[in-house]
Scaffold this active site. Structure first.
Site, PDB file in Angstrom:
ATOM      1  N   ARG A  27      -1.392   5.128   4.692  1.00 51.45           N
ATOM      2  CA  ARG A  27      -1.107   4.330   3.499  1.00 51.45           C
ATOM      3  C   ARG A  27       0.389   4.193   3.255  1.00 51.45           C
ATOM      4  NH1 ARG A  27      -5.510   3.364   0.178  1.00 51.45           N
ATOM      5  NH2 ARG A  27      -4.049   2.598  -1.363  1.00 51.45           N
ATOM      6  N   MET A  62       0.848  -1.205   0.000  1.00 50.89           N
ATOM      7  CA  MET A  62       0.000   0.000   0.000  1.00 50.89           C
ATOM      8  C   MET A  62       0.879   1.250   0.000  1.00 50.89           C
ATOM      9  SD  MET A  62      -2.874   1.099   2.748  1.00 50.89           S
ATOM     10  CE  MET A  62      -4.010  -0.271   2.635  1.00 50.89           C
ATOM     11  N   CYS A  63       0.439   2.282  -0.671  1.00 47.90           N
ATOM     12  CA  CYS A  63       1.144   3.557  -0.682  1.00 47.90           C
ATOM     13  C   CYS A  63       0.102   4.660  -0.870  1.00 47.90           C
ATOM     14  CB  CYS A  63       2.140   3.648  -1.835  1.00 47.90           C
ATOM     15  SG  CYS A  63       3.551   2.544  -1.669  1.00 47.90           S
ATOM     16  N   GLY A  64       0.505   5.874  -0.623  1.00 45.82           N
ATOM     17  CA  GLY A  64      -0.380   6.997  -0.892  1.00 45.82           C
ATOM     18  C   GLY A  64       0.223   7.878  -1.969  1.00 45.82           C
TER      19      GLY A  64
END
Lengths: 224, 298
Positions: free
Chosen positions: B32, B1-3
């Site tokens: 995130r 997950m990343c933002g």
């Protein structure tokens, strides 16, 4: 009873909904600001009005409650719902109503990809259009789409039935158009009425399983 | 997950407040991406034929003034803006010449980016701490591309943090994971493209950057990318005068756009846009899969 999520946590809201909620005593939620897990796991006949946009999984696993979201919903709205009603006044992100067993989900706007994926008895009414792979492996219940459907609609469908008023970009494996019966018209009409939509149920097409994937076919060469 | 977060200001009078407007978006994506963060910001272009080079020294103490003086000796007129372990060197040099010179002059210093208008920051740590470290709140400019990282496929180091860059003023951040970055890397290496990390996003960045260098426009480069990149991706791309977003054919990773007369704001989730002025009346939409959305600076 009001919960202002600018000042209170989602955990406070949900703990109240799980343990202390008074049946039929309405609840409002303000400043949701896209927070995740709003009103998840409610199991009481209570109306919950959410004034704004919600994040992931709003109304997930709902039983009995009527949850009205005055905004857009993030991924997995009403995921795993068993009964009650969730309404989204704006649009819904991916996997709306995923794997839900019952109840009614109404989305006034569009729903993104995988709407009703693996649905197991829920009824979903989408006022707008649905994205690709909607009702993928849908097992029971009905998906009513007042707008258009994307690619691979109803891929690997079991016994859920899809009704589409607009165009279908493509049908998924084993999904086929079938004649609309009187029972379908009555069923779609009742769902549209509950959703507050005035479309003529006779203008919908019925998409259901051709049931050719129910048994292993060694001659199919994996070409579906 | 990343933002991912992106912001392009249409209204010129807002441009001094670019960083301030972005900050809640960036910090709002901490859940995130809590392990690293980065930001590419497009501001006033370098003067004349100069380029801006963003430099990063990590834990090593570097005498930036001395490095600036040495750069002036090598390349001529130079200005250097220092901020702790980060500096922006403005000088008339090509990317290759600067990289080669730095290797000898300051082997501990990483060259993060090169361009006419782009400055780049990236580091490990919580997004709020990184924003504080580099003074993101006071950054001015036309548009920016930011990323908060939760590593899933390669190490947590400043070099593995996003954005990745390729050539002048091109950067890319990614939410998702690719299943074939090694193949993409091998193919590109045959064409002389060099890699700095084993990160999957670097492969996507260099693939698209390479296609742009070969003459494709972004739309054509993305069409090729759809058939080459296998995996999940929401990509946010910055060029000198534009901001662009694209999602994989399955829309596996989220993205939402808020557009007003004043700005285009993009994030992984609405909750990081909720503090923007005027967002209540913004046009909100999720980018459709396999479709390139691009906004140009007016």
């Amino acid at each position: 009873m009001n919960f202002d999520l600018a000042r209170q946590s989602v955990r406070e809201l949900n703990a109240y909904l799980h343990a202390n909620v008074v049946p039929h005593d309405p609840i409002t939620v303000t400043s949701p600001n896209g927070a995740h897990n709003i009103a998840v796991g409610v199991n009481a006949p209570v109306s919950i009005e959410v004034a704004g946009h919600v994040g992931y999984y709003a109304g997930g696993m709902n039983q009995l409650a009527s949850i009205d979201i005055h905004g857009n919903a993030g991924p997995g709205v009403a995921e795993g719902m068993c009964s009650g009603e969730v309404r989204v006044r704006g649009f819904a992100s991916v996997a709306a109503g995923a794997a839900a067993h019952g109840g009614l989900l109404v989305i006034d706007g569009d729903a993104s990809l995988r709407c009703g994926i693996s649905m197991k008895g829920i009824d979903i009414v989408v006022g707008g259009s649905v994205g690709d792979y909607s009702a993928f492996m849908a097992q029971a219940g009905s998906l009513v789409v007042c707008g258009d459907a994307g690619d691979a609609l109803g891929d690997s469908l079991y016994e859920a039935v899809i009704y589409v008023r607009g165009s279908v970009a493509s049908l998924g494996a084993d999904a086929q158009e079938q004649p609309l019966t009187d029972a379908d018209v009555a069923h779609v009409g009742a769902l549209l009425h509950r959703a507050g939509l005035g479309h003529d149920p006779r203008t919908f097409r019925r998409i259901a399983s051709a049931r050719t994937l129910y048994h292993w076919n060694a001659d199919a060469e994996q070409e579906y | 997950m990343c933002g991912i977060v992106g912001l392009l200001l249409k209204k010129p009078s807002l441009r001094p407040a670019l960083g301030e407007l972005m900050l809640p978006m960036f910090v709002g994506m901490t859940e995130r991406g809590p392990d690293s963060g980065g930001l590419a910001v497009y501001g006033a272009p370098a003067t004349g034929d100069a380029r801006k080079f963003s430099l990063y020294a990590g834990d090593v103490a570097v005498d930036w003034e001395a490095l600036g003086a040495a750069a002036a000796e090598r390349f001529g007129r130079t200005s250097i803006e220092m901020n702790g372990n980060h500096a922006i060197l403005e000088v008339s040099a090509t990317h290759d010449a600067m990289a080669a010179w730095l290797e000898g002059a300051a082997p501990d210093v990483a060259l993060l980016s090169a361009g006419r208008a782009m400055d780049l920051y990236k580091d490990v740590g919580a997004p709020a701490a990184i924003a504080q470290r580099y003074g993101f709140a006071s950054l001015a400019g036309t548009h920016l591309v930011g990323h908060t990282r939760m590593a899933t496929e390669s190490a947590v180091t400043p070099a593995h943090a996003h954005p990745f860059t390729f050539g002048d003023d091109f950067c890319l951040v990614h939410n998702g994971s690719l299943s074939n970055p090694n193949n993409v890397r091998r193919e590109l290496e045959h064409h002389g493209v060099r890699f700095e990390t084993d990160n999957d996003t670097e492969a996507a960045c260099r693939f698209i950057g390479h296609r742009l260098n070969e003459g494709d426009d972004l739309a054509a480069a993305m069409q090729r990318a759809f058939s080459v990149l296998d995996g999940f991706y929401t990509l946010l791309i910055g060029t000198r005068d534009s901001l662009a977003i694209v999602r994989d054919p399955f829309a596996c990773k989220p993205a939402i756009v808020a557009e007003t007369d004043d700005y285009v704001a993009i994030s992984s989730e609405y909750r990081s846009l909720a503090d923007l002025p005027g967002v209540a009346s913004a046009r909100l939409f999720e980018p459709r899969p396999r479709q390139l959305y691009q906004w140009h600076v007016q």
